[in-house]
Design an enzyme around this catalytic site. Sequence first.
Site, PDB file in Angstrom:
ATOM      1  CB  SER A   4      -0.980   0.079   1.134  1.00 35.51           C
ATOM      2  OG  SER A   4      -1.907   0.808   0.887  1.00 35.51           O
ATOM      3  CD  GLU A   5      -1.257   3.841  -3.173  1.00 39.93           C
ATOM      4  OE1 GLU A   5      -1.152   2.466  -2.929  1.00 39.93           O
ATOM      5  OE2 GLU A   5      -2.230   4.416  -3.313  1.00 39.93           O
ATOM      6  CG  ASN A   6      -0.729   4.010   3.576  1.00 40.62           C
ATOM      7  OD1 ASN A   6      -0.780   2.937   2.522  1.00 40.62           O
ATOM      8  ND2 ASN A   6      -0.889   3.866   4.703  1.00 40.62           N
ATOM      9  CB  SER A  12       5.890   3.986  -0.429  1.00 44.57           C
ATOM     10  OG  SER A  12       4.702   3.271  -1.107  1.00 44.57           O
TER      11      SER A  12
END
Lengths: 219, 232
Positions: free
Chosen positions: A46-48, A88
Amino acid sequence: MGLDKIGIAKRIAQELQDGWYVNLGIGIPTLVANYVPAGMSVEFQSENGVLGMGPFPFEGEEDADLINAGKQTITAKAGASFFDSATSFAMIRGQHVQLTVLGAMEVSQNGDIANWKIPGRMVKGMGGAMDLVASAENIIVAMMHSNKIGESKLLKTCTLPLTGVGCVKKIVTELAVLEIKNGAFHLVERAPGVSVEEIIQKTEGTLIVPDIVPEMVLA
Amino acid sequence: MNKTVKNVAQALEGIESGMTIMLGGFGLCGIPENAIKQLVKMGVNNLTCISNNAGVDDYGLGLLLQGRQIKKMISSYVGENDTFERQMLSGELEVDLIPQGSLAERCRAAGAGIPAFFTPAGYGTEVAEGKEIRVFNGKPHLLETALYADFAIVKAWKGDAAGNLVFKGTAMNFNPMMAMAGKITIAEVEEIVPLGTLDPNHIHTPGIFVQRIFQGEVFEKRIEQRTVRKRN
Protein backbone atom coordinates in the site's frame (compact mmCIF):
# COMPACT_ATOMS: atom_id res chain seq x y z
CA MET A 1 -26.35 -8.05 -15.60
CA GLY A 2 -22.95 -9.61 -15.43
CA LEU A 3 -20.65 -9.84 -12.45
CA ASP A 4 -20.94 -8.06 -9.15
CA LYS A 5 -17.93 -6.38 -7.53
CA ILE A 6 -16.86 -9.62 -5.89
CA GLY A 7 -17.03 -11.42 -9.23
CA ILE A 8 -14.75 -8.80 -10.81
CA ALA A 9 -12.32 -9.14 -7.89
CA LYS A 10 -12.35 -12.94 -8.20
CA ARG A 11 -11.60 -12.77 -11.91
CA ILE A 12 -8.71 -10.36 -11.35
CA ALA A 13 -7.34 -12.64 -8.63
CA GLN A 14 -6.84 -15.27 -11.34
CA GLU A 15 -4.21 -12.99 -12.87
CA LEU A 16 -2.00 -13.12 -9.76
CA GLN A 17 1.23 -15.07 -9.87
CA ASP A 18 3.21 -16.67 -7.10
CA GLY A 19 5.88 -14.38 -5.65
CA TRP A 20 4.37 -11.15 -6.94
CA TYR A 21 4.22 -7.86 -5.09
CA VAL A 22 0.90 -6.20 -5.89
CA ASN A 23 -0.53 -2.73 -5.34
CA LEU A 24 -4.31 -2.58 -5.05
CA GLY A 25 -6.23 0.67 -5.51
CA ILE A 26 -9.27 1.82 -3.59
CA GLY A 27 -12.68 0.16 -4.19
CA ILE A 28 -13.07 -3.09 -6.15
CA PRO A 29 -9.27 -3.61 -6.39
CA THR A 30 -9.02 -3.83 -2.58
CA LEU A 31 -11.34 -6.87 -2.70
CA VAL A 32 -8.84 -8.83 -4.83
CA ALA A 33 -6.81 -9.53 -1.67
CA ASN A 34 -9.63 -11.79 -0.43
CA TYR A 35 -9.37 -14.19 -3.39
CA VAL A 36 -5.69 -15.06 -3.70
CA PRO A 37 -5.60 -18.65 -5.05
CA ALA A 38 -4.78 -21.23 -2.38
CA GLY A 39 -1.11 -22.06 -2.04
CA MET A 40 -0.02 -18.86 -3.75
CA SER A 41 2.23 -16.37 -1.99
CA VAL A 42 1.47 -12.75 -2.92
CA GLU A 43 2.43 -9.63 -0.91
CA PHE A 44 0.28 -6.51 -1.02
CA GLN A 45 1.88 -3.09 -1.04
CA SER A 46 0.00 0.00 0.00
CA GLU A 47 1.61 3.22 -1.18
CA ASN A 48 1.21 5.00 2.15
CA GLY A 49 4.03 2.78 3.39
CA VAL A 50 3.38 -0.89 4.07
CA LEU A 51 4.34 -4.18 2.47
CA GLY A 52 2.70 -7.36 3.71
CA MET A 53 -0.76 -6.03 4.44
CA GLY A 54 -3.02 -8.41 6.31
CA PRO A 55 -6.80 -8.50 6.77
CA PHE A 56 -8.85 -5.89 8.62
CA PRO A 57 -8.29 -5.93 12.40
CA PHE A 58 -10.66 -7.58 14.84
CA GLU A 59 -13.08 -5.22 16.49
CA GLY A 60 -11.31 -3.36 19.29
CA GLU A 61 -7.85 -3.93 17.80
CA GLU A 62 -7.86 -1.03 15.33
CA ASP A 63 -4.66 1.00 15.34
CA ALA A 64 -4.79 4.63 14.14
CA ASP A 65 -1.14 4.25 13.09
CA LEU A 66 -1.84 1.33 10.77
CA ILE A 67 -3.94 2.09 7.70
CA ASN A 68 -3.95 1.41 3.95
CA ALA A 69 -4.03 3.97 1.14
CA GLY A 70 -7.82 4.04 1.40
CA LYS A 71 -7.38 5.21 5.01
CA GLN A 72 -8.93 1.95 6.27
CA THR A 73 -7.56 0.31 9.41
CA ILE A 74 -5.57 -2.82 8.53
CA THR A 75 -3.19 -5.33 10.08
CA ALA A 76 0.35 -6.29 9.14
CA LYS A 77 1.25 -9.92 8.49
CA ALA A 78 4.35 -11.62 9.88
CA GLY A 79 7.18 -10.45 7.62
CA ALA A 80 5.58 -7.07 6.89
CA SER A 81 7.56 -3.84 6.69
CA PHE A 82 6.83 -0.13 7.04
CA PHE A 83 8.61 2.63 5.14
CA ASP A 84 8.37 6.27 4.15
CA SER A 85 6.57 7.65 1.09
CA ALA A 86 9.73 8.20 -0.98
CA THR A 87 10.78 4.58 -0.47
CA SER A 88 7.25 3.46 -1.27
CA PHE A 89 7.26 5.22 -4.62
CA ALA A 90 10.78 3.99 -5.31
CA MET A 91 9.25 0.51 -5.17
CA ILE A 92 6.56 1.63 -7.60
CA ARG A 93 8.56 3.74 -10.07
CA GLY A 94 11.50 1.35 -9.84
CA GLN A 95 9.21 -1.46 -11.04
CA HIS A 96 9.73 -3.63 -7.99
CA VAL A 97 5.96 -4.04 -7.79
CA GLN A 98 4.81 -6.57 -10.39
CA LEU A 99 1.13 -5.68 -10.68
CA THR A 100 -1.08 -2.66 -10.14
CA VAL A 101 -4.86 -2.96 -10.01
CA LEU A 102 -6.87 0.25 -10.03
CA GLY A 103 -10.23 1.72 -10.91
CA ALA A 104 -11.03 4.12 -13.75
CA MET A 105 -13.70 6.53 -14.92
CA GLU A 106 -12.63 6.10 -18.55
CA VAL A 107 -10.18 4.02 -20.56
CA SER A 108 -9.42 4.56 -24.23
CA GLN A 109 -8.57 2.02 -26.92
CA ASN A 110 -4.91 3.07 -26.91
CA GLY A 111 -4.62 2.42 -23.17
CA ASP A 112 -5.07 5.96 -21.80
CA ILE A 113 -6.74 6.14 -18.41
CA ALA A 114 -8.70 8.90 -16.64
CA ASN A 115 -9.63 8.54 -12.99
CA TRP A 116 -8.83 11.66 -10.97
CA LYS A 117 -10.85 14.68 -11.99
CA ILE A 118 -14.12 15.86 -13.51
CA PRO A 119 -13.51 19.52 -14.42
CA GLY A 120 -15.70 21.94 -12.49
CA ARG A 121 -17.45 19.17 -10.60
CA MET A 122 -15.20 16.76 -8.79
CA VAL A 123 -11.56 17.19 -7.90
CA LYS A 124 -10.18 14.63 -5.54
CA GLY A 125 -6.64 14.54 -6.80
CA MET A 126 -4.57 11.80 -8.37
CA GLY A 127 -2.98 10.48 -5.18
CA GLY A 128 -0.49 7.84 -6.25
CA ALA A 129 -2.33 6.86 -9.44
CA MET A 130 -0.13 8.83 -11.86
CA ASP A 131 3.06 7.36 -10.41
CA LEU A 132 1.54 3.88 -10.51
CA VAL A 133 0.29 3.96 -14.10
CA ALA A 134 3.41 5.67 -15.46
CA SER A 135 5.65 2.99 -14.06
CA ALA A 136 3.89 -0.35 -13.72
CA GLU A 137 4.57 -2.92 -16.41
CA ASN A 138 1.40 -4.71 -15.58
CA ILE A 139 -1.77 -2.72 -15.01
CA ILE A 140 -5.24 -4.18 -14.67
CA VAL A 141 -8.17 -1.81 -14.56
CA ALA A 142 -11.22 -2.90 -12.58
CA MET A 143 -14.25 -0.92 -13.71
CA MET A 144 -17.87 -0.92 -14.76
CA HIS A 145 -18.40 -1.11 -18.51
CA SER A 146 -20.77 1.90 -18.50
CA ASN A 147 -21.46 4.84 -16.22
CA LYS A 148 -24.64 5.41 -14.24
CA ILE A 149 -26.52 6.84 -17.21
CA GLY A 150 -25.51 3.97 -19.47
CA GLU A 151 -22.69 5.62 -21.41
CA SER A 152 -19.71 3.44 -22.29
CA LYS A 153 -16.53 4.03 -20.28
CA LEU A 154 -14.45 2.12 -22.85
CA LEU A 155 -13.88 4.85 -25.39
CA LYS A 156 -12.07 5.75 -28.60
CA THR A 157 -10.59 8.75 -26.76
CA CYS A 158 -10.92 9.74 -23.12
CA THR A 159 -12.95 12.91 -22.51
CA LEU A 160 -11.77 13.50 -18.92
CA PRO A 161 -8.31 14.74 -17.85
CA LEU A 162 -5.85 11.86 -18.16
CA THR A 163 -4.05 10.04 -15.41
CA GLY A 164 -1.66 8.30 -17.79
CA VAL A 165 -1.17 7.60 -21.50
CA GLY A 166 -0.93 4.27 -23.29
CA CYS A 167 -0.48 2.33 -20.08
CA VAL A 168 -3.52 0.06 -19.61
CA LYS A 169 -3.17 -3.42 -21.08
CA LYS A 170 -5.98 -5.33 -19.43
CA ILE A 171 -9.48 -4.47 -18.19
CA VAL A 172 -11.94 -6.52 -16.19
CA THR A 173 -15.53 -5.24 -16.13
CA GLU A 174 -18.81 -6.75 -14.98
CA LEU A 175 -19.26 -7.95 -18.57
CA ALA A 176 -15.89 -8.97 -19.92
CA VAL A 177 -12.13 -9.33 -19.82
CA LEU A 178 -10.50 -7.19 -22.49
CA GLU A 179 -6.94 -6.59 -23.59
CA ILE A 180 -5.65 -3.45 -25.25
CA LYS A 181 -3.21 -3.84 -28.12
CA ASN A 182 -2.56 -2.12 -31.43
CA GLY A 183 -4.93 0.70 -30.58
CA ALA A 184 -8.03 -1.43 -29.98
CA PHE A 185 -9.91 -3.33 -27.30
CA HIS A 186 -9.72 -7.10 -27.78
CA LEU A 187 -12.45 -9.21 -26.23
CA VAL A 188 -10.88 -12.09 -24.31
CA GLU A 189 -13.66 -13.50 -22.13
CA ARG A 190 -17.26 -12.72 -21.36
CA ALA A 191 -18.94 -12.91 -17.97
CA PRO A 192 -21.29 -15.87 -17.34
CA GLY A 193 -24.58 -15.30 -19.13
CA VAL A 194 -23.42 -12.15 -20.95
CA SER A 195 -23.71 -12.11 -24.73
CA VAL A 196 -21.03 -10.90 -27.11
CA GLU A 197 -23.67 -8.56 -28.60
CA GLU A 198 -24.18 -6.81 -25.28
CA ILE A 199 -20.43 -6.23 -24.92
CA ILE A 200 -20.21 -4.89 -28.47
CA GLN A 201 -23.14 -2.59 -27.85
CA LYS A 202 -21.66 -1.22 -24.59
CA THR A 203 -18.15 -0.63 -25.93
CA GLU A 204 -17.76 2.70 -27.72
CA GLY A 205 -14.13 2.18 -28.73
CA THR A 206 -12.98 -0.19 -31.46
CA LEU A 207 -13.58 -3.75 -30.27
CA ILE A 208 -11.96 -6.78 -31.88
CA VAL A 209 -14.04 -9.90 -31.33
CA PRO A 210 -12.54 -13.34 -32.02
CA ASP A 211 -14.63 -16.17 -33.45
CA ILE A 212 -14.89 -17.85 -30.10
CA VAL A 213 -15.23 -15.86 -26.87
CA PRO A 214 -14.95 -18.17 -23.87
CA GLU A 215 -17.02 -17.61 -20.77
CA MET A 216 -15.12 -16.74 -17.56
CA VAL A 217 -14.67 -19.60 -15.14
CA LEU A 218 -15.08 -18.36 -11.59
CA ALA A 219 -14.55 -20.49 -8.52
CA MET B 1 22.73 19.21 22.04
CA ASN B 2 19.31 19.76 23.51
CA LYS B 3 16.59 20.57 21.00
CA THR B 4 13.72 19.99 23.40
CA VAL B 5 11.31 22.88 23.82
CA LYS B 6 8.76 23.14 26.60
CA ASN B 7 5.55 23.16 24.67
CA VAL B 8 3.86 23.59 21.31
CA ALA B 9 3.75 27.39 21.61
CA GLN B 10 7.51 27.58 21.97
CA ALA B 11 8.00 25.03 19.21
CA LEU B 12 6.05 27.08 16.68
CA GLU B 13 7.64 30.44 17.49
CA GLY B 14 8.62 32.33 14.37
CA ILE B 15 5.87 30.99 12.11
CA GLU B 16 4.30 33.99 10.42
CA SER B 17 1.52 34.71 7.96
CA GLY B 18 2.50 34.14 4.34
CA MET B 19 5.01 31.40 5.07
CA THR B 20 5.31 28.00 3.41
CA ILE B 21 4.82 25.13 5.82
CA MET B 22 5.14 21.39 5.28
CA LEU B 23 3.01 19.12 7.43
CA GLY B 24 3.55 15.37 7.60
CA GLY B 25 0.81 12.78 7.54
CA PHE B 26 -1.29 10.63 5.23
CA GLY B 27 -4.97 11.26 5.76
CA LEU B 28 -5.20 11.76 9.52
CA CYS B 29 -2.47 9.19 10.15
CA GLY B 30 0.77 10.67 11.45
CA ILE B 31 -0.31 14.34 11.41
CA PRO B 32 1.12 16.83 13.92
CA GLU B 33 -2.26 17.41 15.53
CA ASN B 34 -1.08 19.52 18.46
CA ALA B 35 0.85 21.86 16.15
CA ILE B 36 -2.14 22.26 13.82
CA LYS B 37 -4.33 23.32 16.73
CA GLN B 38 -1.63 25.79 17.76
CA LEU B 39 -1.57 27.28 14.22
CA VAL B 40 -5.32 27.84 14.58
CA LYS B 41 -4.72 29.57 17.90
CA MET B 42 -1.91 31.73 16.49
CA GLY B 43 -4.22 32.91 13.73
CA VAL B 44 -1.48 33.04 11.09
CA ASN B 45 -2.93 33.20 7.61
CA ASN B 46 -2.06 33.34 3.90
CA LEU B 47 -0.17 30.12 4.45
CA THR B 48 1.06 27.84 1.72
CA CYS B 49 0.68 24.33 3.10
CA ILE B 50 2.43 21.32 1.61
CA SER B 51 0.75 18.16 2.82
CA ASN B 52 -0.39 15.00 1.07
CA ASN B 53 -4.02 15.54 2.14
CA ALA B 54 -6.08 18.36 3.57
CA GLY B 55 -7.54 16.60 6.60
CA VAL B 56 -11.28 16.23 7.05
CA ASP B 57 -13.77 19.07 7.54
CA ASP B 58 -13.36 19.29 11.30
CA TYR B 59 -9.93 17.83 11.91
CA GLY B 60 -6.34 18.07 10.78
CA LEU B 61 -5.70 20.72 8.15
CA GLY B 62 -9.46 21.06 7.77
CA LEU B 63 -9.30 23.25 10.89
CA LEU B 64 -7.01 25.72 9.11
CA LEU B 65 -9.23 25.67 6.02
CA GLN B 66 -12.29 26.45 8.10
CA GLY B 67 -10.60 29.59 9.40
CA ARG B 68 -9.45 30.49 5.87
CA GLN B 69 -5.84 30.50 7.05
CA ILE B 70 -4.57 28.70 3.97
CA LYS B 71 -3.97 30.56 0.72
CA LYS B 72 -2.53 27.66 -1.21
CA MET B 73 -2.42 23.88 -0.77
CA ILE B 74 0.10 21.60 -2.41
CA SER B 75 -1.26 18.05 -2.10
CA SER B 76 -1.89 14.83 -3.98
CA TYR B 77 -5.34 13.81 -2.77
CA VAL B 78 -8.01 15.91 -1.11
CA GLY B 79 -11.11 13.74 -1.52
CA GLU B 80 -12.11 13.60 2.12
CA ASN B 81 -12.68 17.29 2.72
CA ASP B 82 -15.82 19.07 1.48
CA THR B 83 -14.67 22.49 2.72
CA PHE B 84 -11.57 22.05 0.63
CA GLU B 85 -13.44 21.03 -2.51
CA ARG B 86 -15.83 23.97 -2.12
CA GLN B 87 -13.06 26.54 -1.59
CA MET B 88 -11.10 25.12 -4.50
CA LEU B 89 -13.97 24.98 -6.99
CA SER B 90 -14.95 28.55 -6.07
CA GLY B 91 -11.39 29.69 -6.69
CA GLU B 92 -10.96 30.95 -3.13
CA LEU B 93 -8.20 28.45 -2.45
CA GLU B 94 -5.22 28.02 -4.74
CA VAL B 95 -4.41 24.35 -5.23
CA ASP B 96 -1.50 22.54 -6.77
CA LEU B 97 -2.28 18.84 -7.10
CA ILE B 98 0.74 16.70 -7.78
CA PRO B 99 1.31 12.95 -7.99
CA GLN B 100 1.99 11.42 -4.58
CA GLY B 101 5.34 9.93 -5.51
CA SER B 102 6.47 13.22 -7.03
CA LEU B 103 5.37 15.04 -3.88
CA ALA B 104 7.44 12.71 -1.69
CA GLU B 105 10.46 12.90 -3.97
CA ARG B 106 10.26 16.69 -4.32
CA CYS B 107 10.45 16.98 -0.52
CA ARG B 108 13.25 14.45 -0.33
CA ALA B 109 15.13 16.22 -3.14
CA ALA B 110 14.97 19.55 -1.31
CA GLY B 111 16.42 17.96 1.80
CA ALA B 112 19.08 16.12 -0.18
CA GLY B 113 20.35 19.13 -2.13
CA ILE B 114 18.96 17.97 -5.46
CA PRO B 115 17.17 20.91 -7.12
CA ALA B 116 15.25 18.85 -9.69
CA PHE B 117 14.80 15.34 -11.08
CA PHE B 118 13.05 13.52 -13.92
CA THR B 119 10.08 11.23 -13.30
CA PRO B 120 7.70 9.37 -15.64
CA ALA B 121 4.68 10.22 -13.42
CA GLY B 122 2.25 12.60 -15.07
CA TYR B 123 3.63 12.44 -18.60
CA GLY B 124 0.87 13.19 -21.12
CA THR B 125 -1.39 14.69 -18.42
CA GLU B 126 -2.07 18.25 -17.28
CA VAL B 127 0.58 17.75 -14.59
CA ALA B 128 3.20 17.88 -17.36
CA GLU B 129 2.03 21.24 -18.76
CA GLY B 130 4.91 23.71 -18.97
CA LYS B 131 7.46 21.19 -17.73
CA GLU B 132 10.59 20.08 -19.56
CA ILE B 133 10.23 16.61 -21.09
CA ARG B 134 13.18 14.34 -21.81
CA VAL B 135 13.40 10.78 -23.01
CA PHE B 136 15.48 8.33 -20.98
CA ASN B 137 15.67 4.62 -21.87
CA GLY B 138 13.08 5.21 -24.58
CA LYS B 139 10.51 6.61 -22.17
CA PRO B 140 9.43 10.25 -21.70
CA HIS B 141 9.97 11.84 -18.29
CA LEU B 142 9.16 15.27 -16.88
CA LEU B 143 11.31 17.58 -14.83
CA GLU B 144 10.06 18.14 -11.30
CA THR B 145 11.71 20.63 -8.95
CA ALA B 146 12.47 20.34 -5.25
CA LEU B 147 9.92 21.69 -2.75
CA TYR B 148 11.28 23.83 0.05
CA ALA B 149 9.54 25.09 3.17
CA ASP B 150 10.18 27.77 5.79
CA PHE B 151 9.04 25.32 8.44
CA ALA B 152 8.40 21.59 8.33
CA ILE B 153 6.23 20.16 11.09
CA VAL B 154 6.45 16.41 11.46
CA LYS B 155 4.95 13.92 13.85
CA ALA B 156 6.84 10.96 15.30
CA TRP B 157 6.17 8.26 17.88
CA LYS B 158 9.31 8.73 19.96
CA GLY B 159 12.16 11.18 19.93
CA ASP B 160 15.04 12.38 22.06
CA ALA B 161 16.74 15.68 22.88
CA ALA B 162 19.16 15.16 19.97
CA GLY B 163 16.18 15.26 17.60
CA ASN B 164 16.38 11.59 16.64
CA LEU B 165 12.98 10.27 15.60
CA VAL B 166 11.26 6.91 15.43
CA PHE B 167 7.93 6.55 13.67
CA LYS B 168 5.27 3.91 14.14
CA GLY B 169 3.54 1.87 11.44
CA THR B 170 2.16 3.82 8.50
CA ALA B 171 2.28 7.04 10.51
CA MET B 172 5.78 7.42 9.05
CA ASN B 173 4.62 8.31 5.49
CA PHE B 174 5.80 11.80 4.45
CA ASN B 175 7.30 12.75 7.81
CA PRO B 176 10.94 11.71 7.16
CA MET B 177 11.09 13.54 3.80
CA MET B 178 9.54 16.68 5.17
CA ALA B 179 11.87 16.64 8.17
CA MET B 180 14.73 16.82 5.67
CA ALA B 181 13.18 19.62 3.62
CA GLY B 182 12.33 22.24 6.23
CA LYS B 183 14.61 25.23 6.81
CA ILE B 184 13.46 24.77 10.38
CA THR B 185 11.99 21.38 11.27
CA ILE B 186 9.75 20.96 14.29
CA ALA B 187 9.08 17.46 15.54
CA GLU B 188 5.94 16.74 17.54
CA VAL B 189 6.32 13.41 19.34
CA GLU B 190 4.16 11.25 21.55
CA GLU B 191 7.03 10.67 23.91
CA ILE B 192 10.41 12.25 24.49
CA VAL B 193 12.72 9.58 25.87
CA PRO B 194 16.09 10.12 27.61
CA LEU B 195 19.18 10.27 25.40
CA GLY B 196 20.56 6.80 24.86
CA THR B 197 17.18 5.11 25.08
CA LEU B 198 16.61 4.92 21.33
CA ASP B 199 18.75 2.27 19.67
CA PRO B 200 20.98 4.09 17.11
CA ASN B 201 20.42 1.11 14.79
CA HIS B 202 16.73 1.86 14.67
CA ILE B 203 16.56 5.63 14.20
CA HIS B 204 14.35 6.58 11.24
CA THR B 205 15.20 10.30 11.12
CA PRO B 206 18.65 11.28 12.42
CA GLY B 207 18.61 14.34 14.68
CA ILE B 208 20.54 16.50 12.20
CA PHE B 209 17.28 17.12 10.31
CA VAL B 210 15.38 18.33 13.39
CA GLN B 211 15.79 21.74 15.03
CA ARG B 212 13.08 21.64 17.71
CA ILE B 213 11.30 18.78 19.40
CA PHE B 214 8.35 18.79 21.79
CA GLN B 215 6.04 16.28 23.38
CA GLY B 216 2.43 16.79 22.30
CA GLU B 217 -0.06 17.31 25.08
CA VAL B 218 -3.01 15.34 23.70
CA PHE B 219 -3.13 12.81 20.88
CA GLU B 220 -6.61 12.10 19.65
CA LYS B 221 -5.34 10.03 16.70
CA ARG B 222 -8.65 10.00 14.93
CA ILE B 223 -9.38 7.11 12.54
CA GLU B 224 -10.93 8.03 9.16
CA GLN B 225 -12.20 4.63 8.03
CA ARG B 226 -12.66 2.23 10.89
CA THR B 227 -12.77 -1.16 9.15
CA VAL B 228 -12.89 -4.33 11.23
CA ARG B 229 -13.75 -8.00 10.92
CA LYS B 230 -15.84 -10.01 13.30
CA ARG B 231 -14.31 -12.55 15.62
CA ASN B 232 -15.47 -16.07 14.88
